[in-house]
Design a protein around this motif. Structure first.
Motif, short mmCIF file in Angstrom:
data_model
loop_
_atom_site.label_atom_id
_atom_site.label_comp_id
_atom_site.label_asym_id
_atom_site.label_seq_id
_atom_site.Cartn_x
_atom_site.Cartn_y
_atom_site.Cartn_z
N ALA A 159 2.07 8.29 -8.86
CA ALA A 159 2.74 9.60 -8.86
C ALA A 159 3.21 10.00 -7.45
CB ALA A 159 1.79 10.67 -9.41
N SER A 160 2.59 9.43 -6.42
CA SER A 160 2.95 9.83 -5.06
C SER A 160 4.36 9.41 -4.67
CB SER A 160 1.96 9.23 -4.05
OG SER A 160 0.66 9.69 -4.31
N ILE A 161 4.90 8.40 -5.40
CA ILE A 161 6.25 7.95 -5.06
C ILE A 161 7.18 7.91 -6.27
CG2 ILE A 161 5.77 6.65 -2.93
CD1 ILE A 161 5.55 4.13 -4.71
N ALA A 162 6.68 8.44 -7.40
CA ALA A 162 7.44 8.31 -8.65
C ALA A 162 8.83 8.92 -8.55
CB ALA A 162 6.66 8.95 -9.80
N ASP A 163 8.98 9.99 -7.74
CA ASP A 163 10.27 10.67 -7.67
C ASP A 163 11.15 10.17 -6.52
OD1 ASP A 163 8.41 11.64 -5.81
OD2 ASP A 163 9.51 13.51 -5.56
N VAL A 164 10.72 9.12 -5.84
CA VAL A 164 11.51 8.65 -4.69
C VAL A 164 12.55 7.64 -5.16
CG1 VAL A 164 11.44 7.58 -2.40
CG2 VAL A 164 9.48 8.92 -3.21
N GLU A 165 13.81 8.05 -5.09
CA GLU A 165 14.88 7.15 -5.52
C GLU A 165 14.99 5.98 -4.55
OE1 GLU A 165 18.77 8.85 -6.13
OE2 GLU A 165 17.80 10.46 -7.28
N GLY A 166 15.25 4.80 -5.10
CA GLY A 166 15.45 3.64 -4.24
C GLY A 166 14.15 2.95 -3.88
N ALA A 167 13.02 3.44 -4.41
CA ALA A 167 11.73 2.79 -4.17
C ALA A 167 11.24 2.21 -5.50
CB ALA A 167 10.71 3.79 -3.63
N THR A 168 10.92 0.92 -5.51
CA THR A 168 10.46 0.25 -6.73
C THR A 168 9.01 -0.15 -6.55
OG1 THR A 168 12.66 -0.71 -6.85
CG2 THR A 168 10.99 -1.65 -8.31
N LEU A 169 8.16 0.31 -7.46
CA LEU A 169 6.74 -0.03 -7.36
C LEU A 169 6.44 -1.30 -8.15
CD1 LEU A 169 3.75 0.63 -6.66
CD2 LEU A 169 3.70 2.06 -8.72
N GLY B 93 0.82 -1.22 0.00
CA GLY B 93 0.00 0.00 0.00
C GLY B 93 0.85 1.26 0.00
N GLY B 94 2.06 1.15 -0.52
CA GLY B 94 3.00 2.28 -0.49
C GLY B 94 2.69 3.37 -1.50
N ALA B 95 1.65 3.17 -2.33
CA ALA B 95 1.22 4.26 -3.22
C ALA B 95 -0.02 4.96 -2.67
CB ALA B 95 0.94 3.71 -4.62
N GLY B 96 -0.44 4.58 -1.48
CA GLY B 96 -1.57 5.25 -0.82
C GLY B 96 -1.08 6.41 0.04
N PHE B 97 -1.98 6.94 0.82
CA PHE B 97 -1.67 8.15 1.59
C PHE B 97 -0.53 7.92 2.61
CE2 PHE B 97 -3.33 10.32 5.65
CZ PHE B 97 -2.44 11.38 5.54
N ILE B 98 -0.77 7.10 3.61
CA ILE B 98 0.24 6.96 4.66
C ILE B 98 1.45 6.19 4.14
CG2 ILE B 98 0.69 6.28 7.05
CD1 ILE B 98 -2.35 6.26 7.51
N GLY B 99 1.16 5.15 3.32
CA GLY B 99 2.25 4.34 2.79
C GLY B 99 3.25 5.18 1.99
N SER B 100 2.75 6.10 1.15
CA SER B 100 3.68 6.90 0.33
C SER B 100 4.47 7.87 1.21
CB SER B 100 2.93 7.66 -0.76
OG SER B 100 2.04 8.60 -0.22
N ASN B 101 3.83 8.40 2.24
CA ASN B 101 4.59 9.24 3.18
C ASN B 101 5.66 8.42 3.89
OD1 ASN B 101 3.59 12.20 3.69
ND2 ASN B 101 1.74 11.01 3.22
#
Ligand code: NAD
Length: 350
Positions: free
Chosen positions: A42-52, A8-16
């Motif tokens: 898009a909530s995590i697209a710019d986070v380096e080191g995170a793979t969706l 759920g890392g593309a949701g609200f709390i998960g992406s934060n």
């Protein structure tokens, strides 16, 4: 260092949390998210080191493969159907994702971490809600970790079911699990169906602010980065099998929350005249108070009256203390939404 898996890392709390984790440490993050209406790549697209990885937590084989291929020993589990109103109109999806999905993750983790033998450390961190404890009267003591479960909505009942399964995997199979039950989060990247972003956007567009019942339902409000810090502390210091309540120390009736949104919007327009051109339909653009949009509507079915968090255990055992007060958190949240219209505008069509 092996990656961690964040569901759920593309949701609200998960992406934060993904952002927070990457800012804190140089550890790869694998995000497993089905990208439902509430998920946003898009909530995590710019986070380096995170793979969706787009996929469903109910797909046990996929989860097992992710754990094995990436040598993952830590799961932080946020994925859920999370909106109470939707659980009233369509409860089945809540049972499917929150109960069956959580069990699928536990099965996969057991197969990879326990059934193959070996004694490498592992941790299943389950993110849950204070709503599992039911509703409080005005003078009742706040929810502690020993408060009996009494969930009232299909959402909270499904979360309660998942909490029990997580607990059972510790007691029956010896899995290292920790559950945190938190209060209402707010902050950047929250899908605009939830109270704070919904009311903010309505205020900007001159639409009514529909307040359930008498507006006196009380919630504890937790700024999302305080929650992320609480989860980090629970990962570092939480004892296997334990439960910790995480709150923001800000017990407020909905009406106060709404009035704070209105005040912060009025102040933002007074400070920045360009907002009048961007949002000409906002009362604040005409110098009128945003509060004029307040409208009382029929209460939500079975609406819990009050939630409050007793977080003494998290303070004592984890050293958790919320750092952001409600007014400051609200200013940060509203400033973020004003600066990130390109994030929330496309979501309104969903
Ligand atoms: P959210 O609805 O914003 O995000 C949920 C995410 O899970 C989305 O990205 C969605 O695509 C994903 N998802 C849904 N079903 C899935 C499935 N079957 N497989 C994989 N991914 C799936 O939720 P949130 O507000 O970020 O909440 C995160 C967690 O925190 C939830 O477990 C929720 O119960 C809990 N919680 C939230 C709050 C709050 O105030 N938001 C309060 C207490 C507890």
């Amino acid at each position: 260092m092996a990656d961690i898996l964040v569901t759920g890392g593309a949701g609200f709390i998960g992406s934060n949390f993904v952002r927070y984790w990457r800012e804190q440490r140089n550890q790869g993050v694998v995000v497993l998210d089905a990208l439902t209406y509430a998920g946003n790549a898009a909530s995590i697209a710019d986070v380096e080191g995170a793979t969706l990885v787009e996929g469903d937590i109910c797909d046990t084989d996929l989860v097992q493969k992710l754990l094995r291929d990436n040598d993952i020993r830590t799961i932080v589990h946020f994925a859920a159907e999370s909106h109470v109103d939707r659980s009233i109109t369509g409860p089945h999806a809540f049972v499917q994702t929150n109960v069956i999905g959580t069990h699928s993750l536990l099965r996969a983790a057991k197969a990879e971490w326990l059934d193959r033998g070996g004694d490498e450390p592992h941790r299943f961190h389950h993110v849950s809600t204070d709503e599992v404890y039911g509703s409080l009267g005005a003078d009742d003591p706040a929810f502690s970790e020993t408060t009996a479960y009494a969930p009232n909505s299909p959402y909270s009942a499904s979360k309660a079911g998942s909490d029990h399964l997580v607990r059972a995997y510790h007691h029956t199979f010896g899995m290292d699990v920790v559950t945190t039950n938190c209060s209402n989060n707010y902050g950047p990247y929250q899908f605009p169906e939830k109270l704070i972003p919904l009311f903010l956007i309505n205020a900007l567009e001159g639409r009514n602010l529909p307040i359930y019942g008498d507006g006196m339902n009380v919630r504890d409000w937790l700024f999302v980065t305080d929650h992320c810090r609480g989860i980090e502390l629970a990962l570092e210091k939480g004892k296997p099998g334990e439960v910790y309540n995480i709150g923001g120390g800000e017990e407020l009736p909905n009406l106060t929350v709404i009035e704070t949104i209105c005040d912060v919007v009025d102040q933002a327009f007074a400070k920045d005249p360009a907002l009048r051109e961007r949002y000409p339909d906002a009362p604040a653009a005409r110098g009128e108070p945003t509060e004029s949009l307040k409208t009382f509507v029929e209460d939500r079915k079975g609406h819990d009256r009050r939630y409050a968090i007793d977080e003494r255990k998290a303070r004592a055992e984890l050293g958790y203390v919320p750092a952001v007060d409600f007014k400051g958190g609200m200013e940060r949240t509203i400033a973020w939404y004003l600066a990130n219209e390109d994030w929330w505008r496309p979501l309104l069509a969903r």
